[in-house]
Design an enzyme around this catalytic site. Structure first.
Site, PDB file in Angstrom:
ATOM      1  N   GLY A  28      51.443 180.360 -15.538  1.00 56.49           N
ATOM      2  CA  GLY A  28      50.072 180.021 -15.871  1.00 56.49           C
ATOM      3  C   GLY A  28      49.999 178.758 -16.689  1.00 56.49           C
ATOM      4  N   GLY A 102      47.803 190.557 -14.483  1.00 62.46           N
ATOM      5  CA  GLY A 102      47.372 191.398 -13.373  1.00 62.46           C
ATOM      6  C   GLY A 102      45.882 191.281 -13.145  1.00 62.46           C
ATOM      7  CB  THR A 303      59.253 177.837  -5.092  1.00 61.23           C
ATOM      8  OG1 THR A 303      58.372 177.358  -6.106  1.00 61.23           O
ATOM      9  CG2 THR A 303      59.481 179.321  -5.269  1.00 61.23           C
ATOM     10  CG  ASP A 365      55.954 174.914   0.755  1.00 64.63           C
ATOM     11  OD1 ASP A 365      56.525 175.244  -0.302  1.00 64.63           O
ATOM     12  OD2 ASP A 365      54.836 174.367   0.781  1.00 64.63           O
ATOM     13  CG  ASP A 366      56.789 178.525  -2.007  1.00 61.05           C
ATOM     14  OD1 ASP A 366      55.683 179.060  -1.873  1.00 61.05           O
ATOM     15  OD2 ASP A 366      56.951 177.475  -2.659  1.00 61.05           O
TER      16      ASP A 366
END
Length: 503
Positions: A28, A102, A303, A365-366
């Site tokens: 974040g 969450g 990633t 790419d992820d």
């Protein structure tokens, strides 16, 4: 998706929490905060921005205490107001601070119940503030001046019964201890660990094990679904199962994109899982195109690197780094608003022309969510001289929104929704598009911990593990998450900042 951390120590914890939040920054970039307890006094600092922007030397000098919690946030509803920054605090009862990762899916009912029955006021649009007030009410039910362990876990059990969705929570009872708990499906991750010091044993809870490791804590375990841990101010640890009908069904997208590769989640090494994704994807390409003409495999950093390396190895072609990443630009997927994402892509990545000129390039790419980033990267590859540009996704096609704390957009904004792989490839400008099969993704992650029988794969298959997601609910989050709504919020924030600066 957010990052949470909590520490009970015999010495000052502000620097350790700061270091932990830096390590969790990938979860974040919208806001950061921490609250530290010094005896029975709280010191709070939170604001919009990344960790290094929010905490300066003058702030850290005031954060005294040996117990505290921290949070990094990205907005699951597109709101970037500093009022949404965590941790949240409520003074009654006992003085409780809370940070949450969450998304609660029965938020409207909870708000109504808190107002009509619990007589509690909610001041923001954050479901984390709602969760805090639910927990506070259930702790207040005891009616005791001094809580015991049974009272605390009883309150957590009652909280589980009232809230629905995905949640990993860390809370601090002022002057008493740190409490953490996980939802009954274990959708969002939370771990705890310890370290021995000259002054005694210290404990930390965090979203990912990497936050423990970098601060010298030994990983003890993941919290199990529905499990709660309470660490009192004397570092006594109490763990109890507080939910009914639990089953471990963690979010598989953590392994695709969200978690750092050096983390271990539910006994699965994220890095190894991503390597196995590359192996599976290579096998699919060899099955479908055994006569492929790929010259080089290039990852879209960061990633996708592990998957791309294994894919290249098993295809028997070169692996090259073709893009240089500006590390001062945030992760574009979690930026609020399409305008901001589009502006960031070309500032974030710059191609190394020599790796593209005259070559048939397979970009890896992820995952592909909106497709805008992929389209721009493919254009960059062609501008750098690529002969052909193929695109591979280490994850299956994202066709459905995530409702458990990942801000995937309105379903119409998902490029793969109601489209074939070929149609997606054409839209993003690829000469060929290949996605990972869902069964292969599950197998790649599950191999790390065969005891996990199912994962939350809702963004790929539309099956929501909590079984309470209605079309009405999906329509509501669509109205909040669509990019036009987010751009309106961004414009309002810019106007507000201009007015403030001109005042």
């Amino acid at each position: 998706m957010c990052g949470i951390i909590g520490i009970v120590s015999k010495q000052s914890v502000a620097q350790v929490i700061y270091d932990g939040l830096l390590v969790l920054q990938h979860r974040g970039q919208d806001a950061a905060g921490m609250v530290i307890c010094e005896n029975r006094k709280l010191h709070l600092r939170k604001d919009n921005g990344q960790v290094s922007d929010v905490f300066h030397t003058r702030h850290m000098a005031k954060l005294h205490g040996n117990m505290g919690i921290g949070h990094v946030r990205y907005p699951t509803a597109g709101c970037s107001s500093s009022a949404e920054a965590q941790p949240f605090y409520v003074n009654s009862p006992y003085g409780i601070s809370l940070a949450h990762n969450g998304n609660l899916t029965n938020i409207e009912k909870l708000k109504a119940d808190l107002y009509a029955e619990d007589r509690r006021h909610i001041n923001t649009e954050s479901d984390s503030e709602v969760l805090l007030n639910v927990l506070a009410h259930e702790l207040q039910v005891s009616g005791k001046l001094k809580l015991n362990i049974d009272d605390i876990f009883k309150a957590v059990k009652a909280t589980h019964k009232r809230i629905e969705g995905a949640y990993a929570v860390v809370a601090m009872l002022t002057g008493k201890g740190i409490l953490a708990f996980r939802d009954p499906f274990g959708i969002r991750p939370v771990v705890y660990g310890k370290r021995e010091t000259d002054s005694g044993t210290e404990y930390m809870v965090a979203s990912e094990s990497v936050a423990l490791q970098t601060s010298g804590f030994e990983l003890v375990a993941d919290l199990q679904p529905g499990e709660a841990i309470y660490i009192d101010k004397h570092s006594n640890v109490h763990i109890r199962q507080c939910a009914e009908n639990t089953q471990l069904r963690p979010c598989i997208f953590e392994h695709v994109y969200m978690a750092r590769p050096d983390s271990v989640i539910d006994d699965i090494y994220v890095y190894k899982a991503r390597l196995r994704m590359g192996v599976k994807l290579a096998k699919k390409i060899l099955n479908e195109r055994s006569d492929h003409d790929i010259d080089v495999v290039i990852p879209i950093p960061d990633t996708s690197r592990p998957s791309a390396m294994e894919l290249a190895y098993h295809l028997g072609v070169k692996y090259r780094e073709g893009f240089i990443k500006n590390r001062y630009i945030g992760r574009t997927f979690i930026m609020p608003g399409q305008v901001q994402r589009e502006r960031s892509v070309r500032r974030k990545l710059n191609p190394i022309d020599i790796e593209f000129k005259g070559k048939n390039v397979l970009l890896v790419d992820d995952s592909i969510v909106r497709g805008t980033t992929s389209q721009q990267i493919i254009e960059m590859a062609r501008d750098a001289g690529a002969n052909k540009v193929y695109m591979a996704s280490a994850a299956p096609a994202v066709r459905y929104p995530n409702v458990y704390g990942i801000d995937m957009p309105a379903v119409e904004e998902l490029i793969a929704h109601d489209r074939s792989d070929e149609e997606v490839g054409k839209l993003i400008g690829a000469d060929w598009m290949v996605y990972q099969d869902l069964d292969d993704l599950i197998a790649a992650v599950q191999k790390g911990n065969p005891e996990i029988k199912e994962f939350d794969c809702s963004c790929f298959n539309g099956q929501y593990v909590t079984n309470n997601i209605s079309n009405d609910y999906l329509d509501k989050i669509k109205a909040i998450r669509n990019d036009s709504a987010k751009n309106d919020v961004e414009e309002q924030l810019v106007v507000g900042m201009d007015l403030h600066n001109n005042a």
